[in-house]
Write a protein that holds these residues in place. Structure first.
Motif, mmCIF file in Angstrom:
data_model
loop_
_atom_site.group_PDB
_atom_site.id
_atom_site.type_symbol
_atom_site.label_atom_id
_atom_site.label_comp_id
_atom_site.label_asym_id
_atom_site.label_seq_id
_atom_site.Cartn_x
_atom_site.Cartn_y
_atom_site.Cartn_z
ATOM 1 N N ALA B 11 0.816 -1.204 0.000
ATOM 2 C CA ALA B 11 0.000 0.000 0.000
ATOM 3 C C ALA B 11 0.857 1.265 0.000
ATOM 4 C CB ALA B 11 -0.936 0.009 1.205
ATOM 5 N N GLU B 14 5.577 3.464 -3.313
ATOM 6 C CA GLU B 14 5.424 4.562 -4.262
ATOM 7 C C GLU B 14 5.587 4.084 -5.701
ATOM 8 O OE1 GLU B 14 5.002 8.031 -3.924
ATOM 9 O OE2 GLU B 14 4.305 7.509 -1.916
ATOM 10 N N ARG B 19 0.475 -0.097 -10.696
ATOM 11 C CA ARG B 19 -0.261 1.157 -10.803
ATOM 12 C C ARG B 19 -0.385 1.587 -12.261
ATOM 13 N NH1 ARG B 19 1.901 5.407 -6.680
ATOM 14 N NH2 ARG B 19 0.105 4.951 -5.340
ATOM 15 N N ASP B 20 0.655 1.316 -13.039
ATOM 16 C CA ASP B 20 0.643 1.735 -14.445
ATOM 17 C C ASP B 20 -0.154 0.802 -15.333
ATOM 18 O OD1 ASP B 20 2.289 3.846 -13.808
ATOM 19 O OD2 ASP B 20 4.114 2.696 -14.186
ATOM 20 N N LEU B 24 -7.965 0.326 -11.883
ATOM 21 C CA LEU B 24 -8.356 0.011 -10.506
ATOM 22 C C LEU B 24 -7.130 -0.009 -9.588
ATOM 23 C CD1 LEU B 24 -10.591 -1.294 -8.606
ATOM 24 C CD2 LEU B 24 -9.713 -3.495 -9.388
ATOM 25 N N ASP B 25 -7.276 0.467 -8.398
ATOM 26 C CA ASP B 25 -6.190 0.335 -7.422
ATOM 27 C C ASP B 25 -6.245 -1.080 -6.863
ATOM 28 O OD1 ASP B 25 -4.300 0.379 -5.497
ATOM 29 O OD2 ASP B 25 -5.151 2.069 -4.367
ATOM 30 N N ARG B 27 -4.062 -2.611 -5.062
ATOM 31 C CA ARG B 27 -3.244 -2.867 -3.884
ATOM 32 C C ARG B 27 -3.996 -3.575 -2.764
ATOM 33 N NH1 ARG B 27 -0.308 2.817 -3.264
ATOM 34 N NH2 ARG B 27 -2.412 3.416 -3.908
ATOM 35 N N THR B 30 -3.763 -7.299 -3.412
ATOM 36 C CA THR B 30 -2.485 -7.804 -3.895
ATOM 37 C C THR B 30 -1.585 -8.277 -2.765
ATOM 38 O OG1 THR B 30 -2.599 -6.340 -5.791
ATOM 39 C CG2 THR B 30 -0.450 -7.230 -5.260
ATOM 40 N N ASP B 120 -12.098 -3.185 -16.205
ATOM 41 C CA ASP B 120 -11.044 -2.173 -16.112
ATOM 42 C C ASP B 120 -10.415 -2.011 -17.490
ATOM 43 O OD1 ASP B 120 -8.708 -0.768 -15.788
ATOM 44 O OD2 ASP B 120 -8.181 -1.742 -13.897
#
Lengths: 221, 221
Positions: B11, B14, B19-20, B24-25, B27, B30, B120
């Motif tokens: 989470a 960075e 993310r790329d 959808l996030d 994290r 995951t 997505d």
DNA sequence: GTCACTGTATGAGAAATCTCATATCCGTTA
DNA sequence: TAACGGATATGAGATTTCTCATACAGTGAC
């Protein structure tokens, strides 16, 4: 190429196959294109204006190398998308696609609906499935191919590319596609002629014994 | 397999690469999984609970035939999705995937976000591009392969599969994967041992002359 | 322990395929 | 018209790969 842009017809087509593929109603953007045998469907290096869906016919996929050599990459049979990579991949330049037999395609004007297509999850899911199945199929095909002598692969190839019982591919190209030397390809073709499987004519090789050819092909599976 | 389910870490990451890839996030769904060399990542026939994204390491893709024969289908290297077909394709049973070297994967709990992933568009577009590039790569690879004698392909294969300078694949499997007879494979391996390129030991073949192997590989390009 | 089964190993001869050389034909271009 | 490059053709000999046969070691079933 004969454009049959009769959108009225498409609009009224109850059985329009693309309906099951797209979430978006693509009928307003869809034309019906008909390509004669040997005609280019996608010209190499050009960004196509259409996303094609091959409804009937067979085509081949080409690639020209840096050194100018042309390689036959693959065969495409209906049903099949053409130009889908170019739709997805900004950088991707088009490979060449040429009709083997007469090809009928739905042609979707991507300029008018690119954004919507790239956000159509139903279409994207279909495309992912299509691509992943194609990959699996290719792999299976490759590993089978490797294991058989050229005579069998050649039988398969001739059955795949012949039009009206006539085989007229370029030997140089085919040799490259099948991964053998030109010399060897000629040996094997000579053998097929010797066999009585093919007959050499002015305008190409005529399939003289379809049964023999199919038997070679079957041994190949 | 070591699960490092430290979602707090993920989470806060960075540079989280997924993310790329996803709109959808992912994290929250995951985990970080670590597989030792030789360990199964996807077991054949089982529907996986995770969509994996291989961050580092190398793995191989297996298929068991109806007759019980196992075939090595392909190699997978980071970055790469594993189990994506199973996510997309309801009917599709999983192929087997086994780690060659230690593999680190992001593992996304698809049970918790399957629907959202399938809607997505960013992810689906990425996957389409990934699949179509993979297909192109496979084809290119395949047609190159066909054109070189086993000694070169073998060099490439050994470089690809060796772990810490040791090559320990099963000859029977490899013969099938490379599309040659078992007999011939042994001939060529014997040649490499003769050469001084490999040394046969109790526990496998040790790469004795990496330079020689790489030269064979290079001649192969 | 023995039997089947699989993987490993080696030999001999045959078939498939490659390399190199050479010649003709055809269409394009200078 | 001549020259050239590309496709087609054919021959000879070398290399790669296959087929078949045989043998031995390990492993699990019984």
């Amino acid at each position: 190429m004969k454009k049959e842009c009769l959108q009225e017809n498409i609009a009224q087509d109850e059985h329009f196959v693309l309906r099951d593929i797209f979430g978006l109603d693509v009928r307003p953007f869809t034309e019906l294109h008909r390509f004669a045998a040997e005609e280019d469907i996608l010209r190499e290096g050009e960004r196509p204006n259409y996303l094609y869906y091959l409804v009937s016919g067979r085509a081949k996929l080409y690639l020209t190398h840096d050194n100018g050599r042309i390689t036959l990459i693959n065969f495409l049979g209906a049903p099949c998308f053409l130009g889908e990579m170019e739709l997805l991949d900004e950088e991707k330049y088009s490979d060449g696609v040429k009709a083997i037999t007469e090809c009928v395609c739905y042609a979707i004007r991507i300029n008018e609906c690119r954004e919507r297509l790239l956000n159509d999850t139903e279409f994207l899911r279909y495309l992912c499935r299509f691509l992943s199945r194609k990959a699996v199929g290719n792999t299976a095909n490759y590993s089978r191919n490797q294991s058989y002598p050229l005579k069998n692969r050649m039988a398969s190839f001739i059955l795949e590319t012949a039009v009206n019982g006539m085989y007229r591919e370029r030997h140089t190209e085919v040799a490259e596609y099948l991964g053998v030397t030109y010399r060897h390809l000629l040996y094997v073709i000579a053998e097929l002629v010797q066999d009585g499987t093919l007959i050499k004519t002015e305008s190409g090789y005529r399939i003289a014994d379809l049964g023999k050819l199919k038997r070679l092909f079957i041994d190949f599976n």
